[in-house]
Structures are given as C-alpha cells and as structure tokens.
Scaffold this motif. Structure first.
Motif, short mmCIF file in Angstrom:
data_model
loop_
_atom_site.label_atom_id
_atom_site.label_comp_id
_atom_site.label_asym_id
_atom_site.label_seq_id
_atom_site.Cartn_x
_atom_site.Cartn_y
_atom_site.Cartn_z
N ILE A 31 42.83 -3.29 0.24
CA ILE A 31 44.00 -3.44 -0.61
C ILE A 31 45.11 -2.55 -0.09
O ILE A 31 44.85 -1.52 0.55
CB ILE A 31 43.70 -3.14 -2.09
N CYS A 32 46.36 -2.94 -0.37
CA CYS A 32 47.51 -2.22 0.18
C CYS A 32 48.64 -2.15 -0.84
O CYS A 32 48.93 -3.14 -1.52
CB CYS A 32 48.00 -2.95 1.43
N LEU A 39 48.28 2.53 -5.53
CA LEU A 39 47.11 2.21 -4.71
C LEU A 39 45.86 2.90 -5.26
O LEU A 39 44.81 2.27 -5.42
CB LEU A 39 47.37 2.64 -3.26
N GLY A 43 42.89 0.90 -7.16
CA GLY A 43 41.61 1.04 -6.46
C GLY A 43 40.53 1.59 -7.37
O GLY A 43 39.41 1.09 -7.42
N LYS A 52 38.82 1.44 1.76
CA LYS A 52 39.36 0.09 1.78
C LYS A 52 40.75 0.04 1.14
O LYS A 52 41.19 -1.01 0.69
CB LYS A 52 38.42 -0.88 1.05
N ARG A 53 41.43 1.18 1.13
CA ARG A 53 42.79 1.27 0.57
C ARG A 53 43.73 1.75 1.66
O ARG A 53 43.37 2.63 2.44
CB ARG A 53 42.83 2.27 -0.58
N THR A 54 44.91 1.19 1.70
CA THR A 54 45.88 1.57 2.72
C THR A 54 47.31 1.41 2.21
O THR A 54 47.56 0.60 1.31
CB THR A 54 45.69 0.75 4.01
N THR A 55 48.22 2.17 2.79
CA THR A 55 49.65 1.99 2.49
C THR A 55 50.35 1.20 3.60
O THR A 55 51.54 0.97 3.52
CB THR A 55 50.35 3.35 2.31
#
Length: 103
Positions: A31-32, A39, A43, A52-55
């Motif tokens: 997810i982003c 986020l 999350g 599994k999290r990103t910006t």
C-alpha cells in the motif's frame, strides 16, 4: 487461476477499496500514500504489515509480485497512470475524471 495480489496507491479514497480487496480475499502486495501518518493508520487498521507500506508509488509499480494496481488519488499524472501498465500490471484507476493533470 492466478492469485490476485493488489497494490493500492492513495489511501484517503483508497482505504475503502483496500478493505474491499481484503474482503474479496485478495493478497495485499503493498500500500502507498504520500502522507506517512495516513499510511501508518490505514496499515494498522487493515493489518497490512510495515514492510508492505511505502510512500513511493514506484515500489508498487516495480514489484513483479503485484498483478493489479488500484490508483485512488485525488489527482493523477500520466506517469502515475501509465507506470503500472508499462510493468504489465492490471490497472484500476478510481480517480475522479476532472482530477487528471494537464499533461
């Protein structure tokens, strides 16, 4: 049948679609959101682990394990719109039509 592995870009409007994908049984690849607080909250609320999290949306479109990308941002550039397609992902844009940039 190939397993559906979804990446979601934009977690304001996209949080609802993320929950729908989870309820459908899709695996969440990543997810982003550009806002780190959003986020983290989404999350945590949905059980998506920190790794599994990103910006950075490039982390999703360059991830070969993800086979479907949902874009739910308030505005979208052509680069954001076509990046998943160039990497052979299925694309599901949920951006309002009037929000496309002038590109």
């Amino acid at each position: 049948v190939e397993k559906l592995v979804v990446g979601v870009i934009g977690l304001g409007m996209g949080a609802h679609h993320l929950r729908g994908a989870i309820n459908y049984g899709a695996e969440i690849g990543m997810i982003c959101d550009i806002n780190p607080e959003t986020l983290a909250k989404v999350g945590e609320d949905t059980g998506v682990p920190a790794e599994k999290r990103t910006t950075d949306y490039h982390d999703i479109v360059n991830n070969k394990q993800i086979n479907a990308v949902l874009i739910a941002t308030p505005a979208v550039s052509l680069e954001l719109l076509f990046a998943p397609l160039r990497n052979q992902h299925n694309l599901y844009p949920y951006t309002p039509r009037h929000a496309y940039s002038e590109e």
